[in-house]
Design a protein around this motif. Structure first.
Motif, PDB file in Angstrom:
ATOM      1  N   SER A 133      11.530  82.412-106.537  1.00  0.00           N
ATOM      2  CA  SER A 133      10.309  81.459-106.470  1.00  0.00           C
ATOM      3  C   SER A 133      10.387  80.721-105.167  1.00  0.00           C
ATOM      4  O   SER A 133       9.342  80.419-104.573  1.00  0.00           O
ATOM      5  CB  SER A 133       9.968  80.822-107.678  1.00  0.00           C
ATOM      6  OG  SER A 133      11.006  79.748-107.900  1.00  0.00           O
ATOM      7  N   GLN A 134      11.642  80.627-104.631  1.00  0.00           N
ATOM      8  CA  GLN A 134      11.787  79.516-103.481  1.00  0.00           C
ATOM      9  C   GLN A 134      11.890  80.511-102.259  1.00  0.00           C
ATOM     10  O   GLN A 134      11.753  80.057-101.284  1.00  0.00           O
ATOM     11  CB  GLN A 134      13.183  78.936-103.594  1.00  0.00           C
ATOM     12  CG  GLN A 134      13.251  77.871-104.625  1.00  0.00           C
ATOM     13  CD  GLN A 134      14.520  77.301-105.068  1.00  0.00           C
ATOM     14  OE1 GLN A 134      15.508  77.885-104.337  1.00  0.00           O
ATOM     15  NE2 GLN A 134      14.702  76.465-105.696  1.00  0.00           N
ATOM     16  N   ILE A 135      11.641  81.816-102.405  1.00  0.00           N
ATOM     17  CA  ILE A 135      11.600  82.621-100.976  1.00  0.00           C
ATOM     18  C   ILE A 135      10.247  82.486-100.478  1.00  0.00           C
ATOM     19  O   ILE A 135       9.216  82.768-101.116  1.00  0.00           O
ATOM     20  CB  ILE A 135      11.991  84.134-101.270  1.00  0.00           C
ATOM     21  CG1 ILE A 135      13.301  84.181-102.014  1.00  0.00           C
ATOM     22  CG2 ILE A 135      11.801  85.055-100.083  1.00  0.00           C
ATOM     23  CD1 ILE A 135      13.682  85.739-102.432  1.00  0.00           C
ATOM     24  N   THR A 136      10.311  82.146 -99.035  1.00  0.00           N
ATOM     25  CA  THR A 136       8.962  82.034 -98.412  1.00  0.00           C
ATOM     26  C   THR A 136       8.283  83.170 -98.179  1.00  0.00           C
ATOM     27  O   THR A 136       9.147  84.221 -97.490  1.00  0.00           O
ATOM     28  CB  THR A 136       9.188  81.193 -97.188  1.00  0.00           C
ATOM     29  OG1 THR A 136       9.793  79.974 -97.539  1.00  0.00           O
ATOM     30  CG2 THR A 136       8.061  80.902 -96.512  1.00  0.00           C
ATOM     31  N   ARG A 137       7.036  83.616 -98.718  1.00  0.00           N
ATOM     32  CA  ARG A 137       6.279  84.909 -98.450  1.00  0.00           C
ATOM     33  C   ARG A 137       5.043  84.660 -98.056  1.00  0.00           C
ATOM     34  O   ARG A 137       4.488  83.270 -98.250  1.00  0.00           O
ATOM     35  CB  ARG A 137       6.346  85.682 -99.754  1.00  0.00           C
ATOM     36  CG  ARG A 137       7.557  86.059-100.569  1.00  0.00           C
ATOM     37  CD  ARG A 137       7.553  86.745-101.672  1.00  0.00           C
ATOM     38  NE  ARG A 137       8.595  87.033-102.134  1.00  0.00           N
ATOM     39  CZ  ARG A 137       9.553  88.040-101.802  1.00  0.00           C
ATOM     40  NH1 ARG A 137       9.401  89.072-100.955  1.00  0.00           N
ATOM     41  NH2 ARG A 137      10.696  88.371-102.536  1.00  0.00           N
ATOM     42  N   ARG A 138       4.403  85.273 -97.248  1.00  0.00           N
ATOM     43  CA  ARG A 138       3.065  85.174 -96.824  1.00  0.00           C
ATOM     44  C   ARG A 138       2.286  86.188 -97.687  1.00  0.00           C
ATOM     45  O   ARG A 138       2.417  87.489 -97.588  1.00  0.00           O
ATOM     46  CB  ARG A 138       3.070  85.447 -95.474  1.00  0.00           C
ATOM     47  CG  ARG A 138       3.707  84.464 -94.400  1.00  0.00           C
ATOM     48  CD  ARG A 138       3.594  84.561 -92.876  1.00  0.00           C
ATOM     49  NE  ARG A 138       4.646  83.932 -92.195  1.00  0.00           N
ATOM     50  CZ  ARG A 138       4.492  83.819 -91.028  1.00  0.00           C
ATOM     51  NH1 ARG A 138       3.629  84.885 -90.131  1.00  0.00           N
ATOM     52  NH2 ARG A 138       5.059  82.942 -90.104  1.00  0.00           N
ATOM     53  N   GLY A 139       1.197  85.694 -98.493  1.00  0.00           N
ATOM     54  CA  GLY A 139       0.392  86.439 -98.858  1.00  0.00           C
ATOM     55  C   GLY A 139       0.788  87.190-100.145  1.00  0.00           C
ATOM     56  O   GLY A 139       1.950  86.318-100.817  1.00  0.00           O
ATOM     57  N   ALA A 140      -0.008  87.827-101.158  1.00  0.00           N
ATOM     58  CA  ALA A 140       0.672  88.102-102.430  1.00  0.00           C
ATOM     59  C   ALA A 140       1.652  89.043-102.532  1.00  0.00           C
ATOM     60  O   ALA A 140       1.774  90.023-101.547  1.00  0.00           O
ATOM     61  CB  ALA A 140      -0.738  88.728-103.153  1.00  0.00           C
ATOM     62  N   LEU A 141       2.401  89.074-103.337  1.00  0.00           N
ATOM     63  CA  LEU A 141       3.481  90.188-103.423  1.00  0.00           C
ATOM     64  C   LEU A 141       2.827  91.513-104.087  1.00  0.00           C
ATOM     65  O   LEU A 141       3.326  92.566-103.713  1.00  0.00           O
ATOM     66  CB  LEU A 141       4.346  89.631-104.535  1.00  0.00           C
ATOM     67  CG  LEU A 141       5.704  90.418-104.775  1.00  0.00           C
ATOM     68  CD1 LEU A 141       6.360  90.774-103.453  1.00  0.00           C
ATOM     69  CD2 LEU A 141       6.876  90.190-105.663  1.00  0.00           C
ATOM     70  N   LEU A 142       2.030  91.560-105.087  1.00  0.00           N
ATOM     71  CA  LEU A 142       1.564  92.512-105.785  1.00  0.00           C
ATOM     72  C   LEU A 142      -0.098  92.359-105.327  1.00  0.00           C
ATOM     73  O   LEU A 142      -0.821  91.306-105.723  1.00  0.00           O
ATOM     74  CB  LEU A 142       1.758  92.867-107.046  1.00  0.00           C
ATOM     75  CG  LEU A 142       3.175  93.024-107.296  1.00  0.00           C
ATOM     76  CD1 LEU A 142       3.538  93.049-109.013  1.00  0.00           C
ATOM     77  CD2 LEU A 142       3.699  94.350-106.931  1.00  0.00           C
TER      78      LEU A 142
END
Length: 351
Positions: A244-253
């Motif tokens: 949950s702490q990994i920075t992501r851009r946009g939705a995963l699914l």
């Protein structure tokens, strides 16, 4: 020109004696702080009294200054050097105050044309860029050493001259010209040492600014690491951050369940711990005996010893022809060695 009152002379002598007393007291002692505050207050009173009496004026030259007041030109320098001897939480403030006093001292000497040509250039250089002032280039080591040696020799010459003048001034028949020369030589020495102090102040101020910024950055790094160690179960053994702490851009699914970004699925936390407390180098996967057996299987090792020298074959004594050949061969070699003794072909000692 108004002569300085005796009260200024007494204040000046008192400040000098109080500053000299600090050399015999340890800095950690409470008496040091008390003497320091007293000496600083006395120098401050001297500066205020000099300003109120208007002893020095920009419309005067060095010849117009009364002999008894020449020594008071160094009050700002002496006060600055006293402040540089104090350390504490307000060190940065003391450095700024000392640099202002040194600049005031040098500017006043410059107005009386008491600065040498080199020191006048250094004063202009300092006033142009106070935060980056240096006596010599910080990148050229040879130039920095040359300047350091030259200023050391100049300072040594001034100290020698000052010592001789002080010995002469101790005599009762000293004239006024020698006394003025003594004071002006002392001011010249103060000027040289002032630029060294300004150089030191610039370097120390930079170190203090860096030290003030480092705790903030290190504190933020520690906070990030603490957040990475803590997970939903409250365990402190996990070194990597939670998903949950990994920075992501946009939705995963997507809404249909289609992956929009690459990701890794792990089944158990124990699998993550397997790669934590491991050495940084590759561990051996087989013993030396296993490695040799594998090399033999692949043909990398020859069973008969490879290029090992085989034992010589003993001659057959019953074979007369072979014995005659060996005898003729030995006789030919003896005739050759007799005709060509050792060293006969190397007459020039070559090779």
């Amino acid at each position: 020109m108004a002569e300085s009152p005796p009260s200024l002379r007494l204040l000046f002598l008192s400040a000098r004696s109080q500053e000299a007393a600090l050399q015999h007291v340890e800095y950690s002692n409470n008496a040091y702080q008390e003497l320091f505050q007293i000496a600083a207050s006395t120098y401050e009173e001297c500066r205020d009294l000099i300003e109120r009496l208007a002893i020095f004026s920009r419309n005067e030259t060095s010849e117009d200054i009364a002999t008894s007041t020449i020594q008071y030109l160094g009050v700002d320098y002496l006060f600055a050097e006293l402040l540089l001897k104090a350390y504490g939480s307000n060190r940065q403030k003391l450095l700024q105050q000392a640099s202002s006093l040194l600049e005031s001292f040098l500017s006043r000497l410059d107005s009386y044309e008491l600065l040498s040509k080199q020191n006048r250039q250094l004063l202009d250089q300092y006033q142009e860029d106070r935060e980056n002032f240096h006596l010599a280039s910080t990148t050229d080591a040879a130039e920095r050493r040359r300047v350091k040696v030259a200023r050391f020799q100049e300072e040594k010459s001034l100290k020698t001259k000052l010592e001789l003048l002080r010995k002469k001034s101790a005599q009762s028949s000293i004239d006024e010209d020698k006394t003025r020369q003594l004071y002006f030589t002392e001011l010249e020495l103060f000027a040289n040492q002032s630029f060294q102090s300004l150089d030191m102040i610039v370097q120390e101020s930079l170190i203090l600014l860096q030290a003030q910024s480092e705790p903030q950055s290190s504190h933020s790094i520690l906070d990030t690491r603490e957040n990475g160690r803590s997970d939903s179960a409250g365990s402190s053994e996990r070194l990597d951050g939670s998903v949950s702490q990994i920075t992501r851009r946009g939705a995963l699914l997507s809404k249909e369940g289609k992956p929009l970004q690459p990701f890794t699925i792990t089944d158990k936390r124990s699998q993550l711990r397997q790669g934590v407390f491991q050495p940084g180098h590759n561990l051996p996967t087989m013993t030396i005996e296993d490695y040799l057996e594998e090399e033999k299987r692949r043909g990398g090792i020859v069973d008969d010893g490879g290029g090992r020298q085989r034992p010589p074959v003993e001659p057959d004594e019953d074979n007369i022809e072979l014995a005659d050949q060996e005898t003729m061969k030995a006789r030919a070699w003896d005739e050759y060695t007799e005709a060509n003794p050792k060293g006969s072909g190397n007459t020039l000692n070559r090779g």
